[in-house]
Motif scaffolding. Structure first.
Motif, PDB file in Angstrom:
ATOM      1  N   PHE A  91       0.818  -1.423  -0.074  1.00  0.00           N
ATOM      2  CA  PHE A  91       0.192   0.018  -0.010  1.00  0.00           C
ATOM      3  C   PHE A  91       0.810   1.263   0.062  1.00  0.00           C
ATOM      4  O   PHE A  91       0.782   2.158   0.880  1.00  0.00           O
ATOM      5  CB  PHE A  91      -1.097  -0.137   1.207  1.00  0.00           C
ATOM      6  CG  PHE A  91      -1.786  -1.244   1.181  1.00  0.00           C
ATOM      7  CD1 PHE A  91      -3.042  -1.116   0.204  1.00  0.00           C
ATOM      8  CD2 PHE A  91      -1.791  -2.328   2.119  1.00  0.00           C
ATOM      9  CE1 PHE A  91      -4.124  -2.179   0.291  1.00  0.00           C
ATOM     10  CE2 PHE A  91      -2.494  -3.668   1.880  1.00  0.00           C
ATOM     11  CZ  PHE A  91      -3.769  -3.086   0.988  1.00  0.00           C
ATOM     12  N   THR A  92       1.841   1.426  -1.083  1.00  0.00           N
ATOM     13  CA  THR A  92       2.785   2.550  -0.917  1.00  0.00           C
ATOM     14  C   THR A  92       2.259   3.656  -1.993  1.00  0.00           C
ATOM     15  O   THR A  92       2.781   4.777  -2.103  1.00  0.00           O
ATOM     16  CB  THR A  92       3.934   2.018  -1.477  1.00  0.00           C
ATOM     17  OG1 THR A  92       3.994   1.447  -2.713  1.00  0.00           O
ATOM     18  CG2 THR A  92       4.578   0.968  -0.626  1.00  0.00           C
ATOM     19  N   GLU A  93       1.245   3.385  -2.875  1.00  0.00           N
ATOM     20  CA  GLU A  93       0.687   4.181  -3.951  1.00  0.00           C
ATOM     21  C   GLU A  93       0.151   5.460  -3.345  1.00  0.00           C
ATOM     22  O   GLU A  93      -0.520   5.494  -2.265  1.00  0.00           O
ATOM     23  CB  GLU A  93      -0.439   3.347  -4.575  1.00  0.00           C
ATOM     24  CG  GLU A  93      -0.848   4.423  -5.919  1.00  0.00           C
ATOM     25  CD  GLU A  93      -2.075   3.713  -6.601  1.00  0.00           C
ATOM     26  OE1 GLU A  93      -2.430   4.552  -7.852  1.00  0.00           O
ATOM     27  OE2 GLU A  93      -2.159   2.410  -6.486  1.00  0.00           O
ATOM     28  N   GLY A  94       0.947   6.625  -3.946  1.00  0.00           N
ATOM     29  CA  GLY A  94       0.566   7.891  -3.369  1.00  0.00           C
ATOM     30  C   GLY A  94       1.012   8.530  -2.079  1.00  0.00           C
ATOM     31  O   GLY A  94       0.750   9.575  -1.745  1.00  0.00           O
ATOM     32  N   LEU A  95       2.000   7.524  -1.598  1.00  0.00           N
ATOM     33  CA  LEU A  95       2.564   8.089  -0.215  1.00  0.00           C
ATOM     34  C   LEU A  95       3.991   8.659  -0.813  1.00  0.00           C
ATOM     35  O   LEU A  95       4.552   8.248  -1.597  1.00  0.00           O
ATOM     36  CB  LEU A  95       2.909   6.805   0.654  1.00  0.00           C
ATOM     37  CG  LEU A  95       1.572   6.160   0.973  1.00  0.00           C
ATOM     38  CD1 LEU A  95       1.975   5.050   2.186  1.00  0.00           C
ATOM     39  CD2 LEU A  95       0.721   7.227   2.128  1.00  0.00           C
ATOM     40  N   GLU A  96       4.344   9.749   0.087  1.00  0.00           N
ATOM     41  CA  GLU A  96       5.666  10.288  -0.154  1.00  0.00           C
ATOM     42  C   GLU A  96       6.604  10.282   1.176  1.00  0.00           C
ATOM     43  O   GLU A  96       5.712  10.166   2.301  1.00  0.00           O
ATOM     44  CB  GLU A  96       5.460  11.811  -0.728  1.00  0.00           C
ATOM     45  CG  GLU A  96       4.672  12.653   0.187  1.00  0.00           C
ATOM     46  CD  GLU A  96       5.440  13.393   1.434  1.00  0.00           C
ATOM     47  OE1 GLU A  96       6.712  13.209   1.114  1.00  0.00           O
ATOM     48  OE2 GLU A  96       5.091  13.975   2.329  1.00  0.00           O
ATOM     49  N   ALA A  97       7.608  10.170   1.004  1.00  0.00           N
ATOM     50  CA  ALA A  97       8.483   9.747   2.073  1.00  0.00           C
ATOM     51  C   ALA A  97       9.400  11.067   2.502  1.00  0.00           C
ATOM     52  O   ALA A  97      10.328  11.023   3.138  1.00  0.00           O
ATOM     53  CB  ALA A  97       9.546   8.708   1.708  1.00  0.00           C
ATOM     54  N   GLY A  98       8.885  12.058   2.192  1.00  0.00           N
ATOM     55  CA  GLY A  98       9.627  13.398   2.537  1.00  0.00           C
ATOM     56  C   GLY A  98       9.300  13.863   3.909  1.00  0.00           C
ATOM     57  O   GLY A  98       8.507  13.268   4.678  1.00  0.00           O
ATOM     58  N   GLU A  99       9.515  15.303   4.113  1.00  0.00           N
ATOM     59  CA  GLU A  99       9.285  15.905   5.427  1.00  0.00           C
ATOM     60  C   GLU A  99       7.814  15.785   5.614  1.00  0.00           C
ATOM     61  O   GLU A  99       7.501  16.113   6.754  1.00  0.00           O
ATOM     62  CB  GLU A  99       9.872  17.300   5.440  1.00  0.00           C
ATOM     63  CG  GLU A  99      11.185  17.371   5.156  1.00  0.00           C
ATOM     64  CD  GLU A  99      12.065  16.767   6.424  1.00  0.00           C
ATOM     65  OE1 GLU A  99      11.442  17.367   7.544  1.00  0.00           O
ATOM     66  OE2 GLU A  99      12.832  16.133   6.540  1.00  0.00           O
ATOM     67  N   GLY A 100       6.844  15.851   4.791  1.00  0.00           N
ATOM     68  CA  GLY A 100       5.250  15.961   5.029  1.00  0.00           C
ATOM     69  C   GLY A 100       4.980  14.455   5.459  1.00  0.00           C
ATOM     70  O   GLY A 100       3.873  14.577   6.050  1.00  0.00           O
ATOM     71  N   ASN A 101       5.507  13.469   5.507  1.00  0.00           N
ATOM     72  CA  ASN A 101       5.043  12.376   5.766  1.00  0.00           C
ATOM     73  C   ASN A 101       5.018  12.223   7.528  1.00  0.00           C
ATOM     74  O   ASN A 101       5.946  12.835   8.186  1.00  0.00           O
ATOM     75  CB  ASN A 101       6.197  10.910   5.547  1.00  0.00           C
ATOM     76  CG  ASN A 101       5.590   9.633   5.728  1.00  0.00           C
ATOM     77  OD1 ASN A 101       5.562   9.299   6.940  1.00  0.00           O
ATOM     78  ND2 ASN A 101       4.948   8.971   4.900  1.00  0.00           N
ATOM     79  N   LEU A 102       3.975  11.650   8.047  1.00  0.00           N
ATOM     80  CA  LEU A 102       3.929  11.692   9.455  1.00  0.00           C
ATOM     81  C   LEU A 102       4.974  11.096  10.155  1.00  0.00           C
ATOM     82  O   LEU A 102       5.227  11.367  11.240  1.00  0.00           O
ATOM     83  CB  LEU A 102       2.539  11.231   9.861  1.00  0.00           C
ATOM     84  CG  LEU A 102       1.201  12.041   9.844  1.00  0.00           C
ATOM     85  CD1 LEU A 102       0.019  11.365   9.901  1.00  0.00           C
ATOM     86  CD2 LEU A 102       1.435  13.171  10.752  1.00  0.00           C
ATOM     87  N   VAL A 103       5.660  10.034   9.889  1.00  0.00           N
ATOM     88  CA  VAL A 103       6.866   9.391  10.250  1.00  0.00           C
ATOM     89  C   VAL A 103       7.770  10.324  10.392  1.00  0.00           C
ATOM     90  O   VAL A 103       8.480  10.384  11.582  1.00  0.00           O
ATOM     91  CB  VAL A 103       6.996   8.137   9.667  1.00  0.00           C
ATOM     92  CG1 VAL A 103       8.395   7.518   9.970  1.00  0.00           C
ATOM     93  CG2 VAL A 103       6.015   6.893   9.795  1.00  0.00           C
ATOM     94  N   VAL A 104       8.055  11.006   9.292  1.00  0.00           N
ATOM     95  CA  VAL A 104       9.338  12.102   9.572  1.00  0.00           C
ATOM     96  C   VAL A 104       8.863  13.234  10.191  1.00  0.00           C
ATOM     97  O   VAL A 104       9.716  13.677  11.018  1.00  0.00           O
ATOM     98  CB  VAL A 104       9.614  12.557   7.870  1.00  0.00           C
ATOM     99  CG1 VAL A 104      10.737  13.578   8.135  1.00  0.00           C
ATOM    100  CG2 VAL A 104       9.921  11.285   7.273  1.00  0.00           C
ATOM    101  N   ARG A 105       7.578  13.606  10.366  1.00  0.00           N
ATOM    102  CA  ARG A 105       7.300  14.807  11.277  1.00  0.00           C
ATOM    103  C   ARG A 105       7.422  14.283  12.824  1.00  0.00           C
ATOM    104  O   ARG A 105       7.651  14.986  13.665  1.00  0.00           O
ATOM    105  CB  ARG A 105       5.712  15.148  10.880  1.00  0.00           C
ATOM    106  CG  ARG A 105       5.922  15.829   9.359  1.00  0.00           C
ATOM    107  CD  ARG A 105       4.316  16.261   9.120  1.00  0.00           C
ATOM    108  NE  ARG A 105       3.490  16.982  10.258  1.00  0.00           N
ATOM    109  CZ  ARG A 105       2.226  17.110  10.450  1.00  0.00           C
ATOM    110  NH1 ARG A 105       1.543  16.505   9.334  1.00  0.00           N
ATOM    111  NH2 ARG A 105       1.946  17.816  11.391  1.00  0.00           N
TER     112      ARG A 105
END
Length: 278
Positions: free
Chosen positions: A60-74
């Protein structure tokens, strides 16, 4: 990737009562949260340079971004800011559950990141402070940090832990018809009728006030609920959160597993996950 691991436990709203729309645009709710033993997976390796680098894999990776906006990074940045930790992390998020599906998703991932990095960086904030850090990240994040049975009020972020509940170990089957349902439009379609308070002791007599508006937006939710209600051996069948994932609780694992086989045979395109409540 090898490293320290954490599960982002899938969240289930066993009951969700919407009481009113607030002036700030949110809604006051009363919900009994429970958590599955399974969910997304998060792995981390410590970095010395403070960088937070996220990679996402899974079905389920479609549409997910891994940058600063991702909740994990935040979440990682929030922990760095709160503690002054100079460490960073290489993070691998394995998305096992559908996105925008009413079972925690990004909120559970953010909560898992807080728990995991608190251990990895040895910041030792503890649950209460991690819950406070999670609050600005989203309404469900505080509950997901705790990931055990509790009642949520307000936006869902005012938490009261439920002692001595009989839910731990209860077999559960999650089913999603492949529909992504955004939370905002579902709340927006709520009819504004306050149907009464949640009784956490007698939660089986409760309801999910978002089920009807969600079904108007995604009619397939009704088909899932009908399919679950027709299964033998169920305790309760209901929609979780704002949908589209629905769940059924069972008296035993055999009944749950047989139910999963029936659903898979009849609807091979639906996602299912057999688990137990924590």
């Amino acid at each position: 990737m090898t490293g320290t691991t954490e599960t982002a436990y899938a969240k289930v709203n066993l009951a969700l009562h919407v009481r009113r729309r607030r002036p700030d645009g949110y809604h006051d709710i009363e919900s009994l949260f429970a958590f599955c033993e399974d969910g997304d997976g998060l792995t981390a390796r410590r970095r010395d340079d403070g960088a937070i680098l996220l990679r996402i894999e899974g079905p389920f990776t479609e549409g997910l971004e891994a940058g600063e906006g991702n909740l994990v990074v935040r979440a990682a940045r929030a922990l760095q800011a709160a503690t002054g930790a100079g460490w960073g992390a290489d993070l691998l998020l394995t998305k096992n559950v559908p996105v925008a599906s009413g079972i925690g998703g990004g909120s559970a991932d953010a909560a898992a990141a807080l728990r995991l990095l608190d251990r990895l960086w040895e910041t030792r904030l503890g649950e209460e402070q991690l819950i406070a850090l999670g609050d600005p990240l989203g309404s469900d994040v505080p509950a997901c940090v705790a990931s055990r049975t509790l009642v949520g009020t307000g936006r869902g972020d005012a938490l009261r832990f439920v002692a001595g509940d009989d839910l731990a170990g209860m077999p559960i089957l999650l089913v999603n018809p492949g529909a992504a349902v955004a939370t905002g439009p579902v709340f927006g379609a709520w009819d504004g009728v306050d149907r009464g308070a949640l009784n956490a002791v007698d939660w089986r007599a409760g309801r999910n006030d978002l089920a009807d508006p969600a079904m108007r937006l995604a009619p397939m939710i009704g088909a899932v609920l009908d399919a679950l209600a027709a299964l033998p051996g169920i305790d309760v069948a209901r929609m979780s959160g704002s949908g589209a994932t629905c769940f059924a609780l069972f008296a035993g694992e055999r009944a749950r597993d047989e139910a999963q086989a029936v659903i898979r045979a009849a609807h091979p395109d639906w996602w299912t996950m057999a688990s137990r409540l924590r």
